[in-house]
Design a protein around this motif. Sequence first.
Motif, PDB file in Angstrom:
ATOM      1  N   ALA A  93       0.853  -1.187   0.000  1.00 58.90           N
ATOM      2  CA  ALA A  93       0.000   0.000   0.000  1.00 58.90           C
ATOM      3  C   ALA A  93       0.889   1.238   0.000  1.00 58.90           C
ATOM      4  CB  ALA A  93      -0.913   0.004   1.226  1.00 58.90           C
ATOM      5  N   PRO A  94       0.384   2.335  -0.556  1.00 60.69           N
ATOM      6  CA  PRO A  94       1.189   3.556  -0.592  1.00 60.69           C
ATOM      7  C   PRO A  94       1.317   4.204   0.785  1.00 60.69           C
ATOM      8  CG  PRO A  94      -0.991   3.997  -1.464  1.00 60.69           C
ATOM      9  CD  PRO A  94      -0.913   2.509  -1.206  1.00 60.69           C
ATOM     10  N   VAL A  95       2.408   4.935   0.943  1.00 64.52           N
ATOM     11  CA  VAL A  95       2.642   5.737   2.149  1.00 64.52           C
ATOM     12  C   VAL A  95       2.690   7.193   1.697  1.00 64.52           C
ATOM     13  CG1 VAL A  95       4.236   6.220   4.040  1.00 64.52           C
ATOM     14  CG2 VAL A  95       3.933   3.855   3.240  1.00 64.52           C
ATOM     15  N   LYS A  96       1.934   8.036   2.406  1.00 60.82           N
ATOM     16  CA  LYS A  96       1.810   9.450   2.022  1.00 60.82           C
ATOM     17  C   LYS A  96       2.409  10.347   3.100  1.00 60.82           C
ATOM     18  CE  LYS A  96      -2.351   8.611  -0.627  1.00 60.82           C
ATOM     19  NZ  LYS A  96      -3.684   9.069  -0.944  1.00 60.82           N
ATOM     20  N   PRO A  97       2.729  11.569   2.732  1.00 60.01           N
ATOM     21  CA  PRO A  97       3.168  12.521   3.757  1.00 60.01           C
ATOM     22  C   PRO A  97       2.124  12.583   4.873  1.00 60.01           C
ATOM     23  CG  PRO A  97       3.396  13.477   1.568  1.00 60.01           C
ATOM     24  CD  PRO A  97       2.656  12.184   1.404  1.00 60.01           C
ATOM     25  N   GLY A  98       2.591  12.596   6.102  1.00 60.68           N
ATOM     26  CA  GLY A  98       1.684  12.621   7.247  1.00 60.68           C
ATOM     27  C   GLY A  98       1.422  11.251   7.845  1.00 60.68           C
ATOM     28  N   ASP A  99       1.691  10.181   7.090  1.00 60.17           N
ATOM     29  CA  ASP A  99       1.580   8.838   7.657  1.00 60.17           C
ATOM     30  C   ASP A  99       2.743   8.597   8.623  1.00 60.17           C
ATOM     31  OD1 ASP A  99      -0.672   8.179   6.192  1.00 60.17           O
ATOM     32  OD2 ASP A  99       0.408   6.995   4.691  1.00 60.17           O
ATOM     33  N   THR A 100       2.572   7.642   9.501  1.00 58.37           N
ATOM     34  CA  THR A 100       3.667   7.167  10.339  1.00 58.37           C
ATOM     35  C   THR A 100       3.739   5.664  10.141  1.00 58.37           C
ATOM     36  OG1 THR A 100       3.387   8.912  11.987  1.00 58.37           O
ATOM     37  CG2 THR A 100       4.555   6.934  12.700  1.00 58.37           C
ATOM     38  N   ILE A 101       4.913   5.201   9.737  1.00 61.05           N
ATOM     39  CA  ILE A 101       5.091   3.770   9.501  1.00 61.05           C
ATOM     40  C   ILE A 101       6.064   3.197  10.528  1.00 61.05           C
ATOM     41  CG2 ILE A 101       4.477   3.845   7.064  1.00 61.05           C
ATOM     42  CD1 ILE A 101       7.485   3.851   6.398  1.00 61.05           C
ATOM     43  N   THR A 102       5.806   1.951  10.915  1.00 64.35           N
ATOM     44  CA  THR A 102       6.652   1.289  11.905  1.00 64.35           C
ATOM     45  C   THR A 102       6.986  -0.118  11.415  1.00 64.35           C
ATOM     46  OG1 THR A 102       5.544   2.520  13.675  1.00 64.35           O
ATOM     47  CG2 THR A 102       6.839   0.583  14.327  1.00 64.35           C
ATOM     48  N   PRO A 103       8.283  -0.423  11.311  1.00 67.48           N
ATOM     49  CA  PRO A 103       8.680  -1.769  10.908  1.00 67.48           C
ATOM     50  C   PRO A 103       8.664  -2.716  12.105  1.00 67.48           C
ATOM     51  CG  PRO A 103      10.634  -0.432  11.210  1.00 67.48           C
ATOM     52  CD  PRO A 103       9.442   0.457  11.468  1.00 67.48           C
ATOM     53  N   GLN A 104       8.402  -3.971  11.821  1.00 71.31           N
ATOM     54  CA  GLN A 104       8.471  -5.005  12.852  1.00 71.31           C
ATOM     55  C   GLN A 104       8.871  -6.315  12.194  1.00 71.31           C
ATOM     56  OE1 GLN A 104       4.508  -4.711  14.454  1.00 71.31           O
ATOM     57  NE2 GLN A 104       3.689  -6.174  13.011  1.00 71.31           N
ATOM     58  N   ALA A 105       9.348  -7.233  13.008  1.00 75.22           N
ATOM     59  CA  ALA A 105       9.766  -8.535  12.489  1.00 75.22           C
ATOM     60  C   ALA A 105       9.502  -9.602  13.535  1.00 75.22           C
ATOM     61  CB  ALA A 105      11.252  -8.514  12.118  1.00 75.22           C
ATOM     62  N   VAL A 106       9.389 -10.830  13.052  1.00 75.12           N
ATOM     63  CA  VAL A 106       9.228 -12.000  13.920  1.00 75.12           C
ATOM     64  C   VAL A 106      10.205 -13.063  13.435  1.00 75.12           C
ATOM     65  CG1 VAL A 106       7.650 -13.818  14.684  1.00 75.12           C
ATOM     66  CG2 VAL A 106       6.784 -11.502  14.320  1.00 75.12           C
ATOM     67  N   ILE A 107      10.959 -13.618  14.357  1.00 72.01           N
ATOM     68  CA  ILE A 107      11.863 -14.722  14.001  1.00 72.01           C
ATOM     69  C   ILE A 107      11.001 -15.936  13.676  1.00 72.01           C
ATOM     70  CG2 ILE A 107      13.670 -16.294  14.801  1.00 72.01           C
ATOM     71  CD1 ILE A 107      14.631 -14.016  16.651  1.00 72.01           C
TER      72      ILE A 107
END
Length: 144
Positions: A93-107
């Motif tokens: 999905a697109p990310v626009k100015p004003g969005d906040t994105i957070t990466p995460q991972a699972v082993i």
Amino acid sequence: MTQVFDTLAAGQKIEGTPFSPTRESIREFCEASLDYNPLHLDDNYMQGSFGKTSFGGIIMHGMNNFGVITRMLTDWLYERGGVQRRLETRWKAPVKPGDTITPQAVITAMRKTEKSRWATLDVQVLNQRGETVAVGEAMVEFPR
């Protein structure tokens, strides 16, 4: 690094630093990458329709998702003596100015070989609404 590796387990979660793209950070990425695609710069162009897709305004480079994932992995790995070896991602999905994105991972898997220790992780980037904007898989190494 065997001691660190032995403290890891499948199902362990890692969370990265949130990132909030701005029009300025998107423009700076255009300049740094030499990618001046109007998708990232021209609101008028982005008011148009792209087949079945309409973005309604500029969007962040997909490679910024790659960057926030890489930062999460290196921040986690560096202090543990690990190294990122592979990362594959898909933009959802697109990310626009004003969005906040957070990466995460699972082993998801761990493996010992004669020469090293390896972990596979499922990675995901979520926006502030909990929507998935990128997914992928990473492989990391904990050298002996």
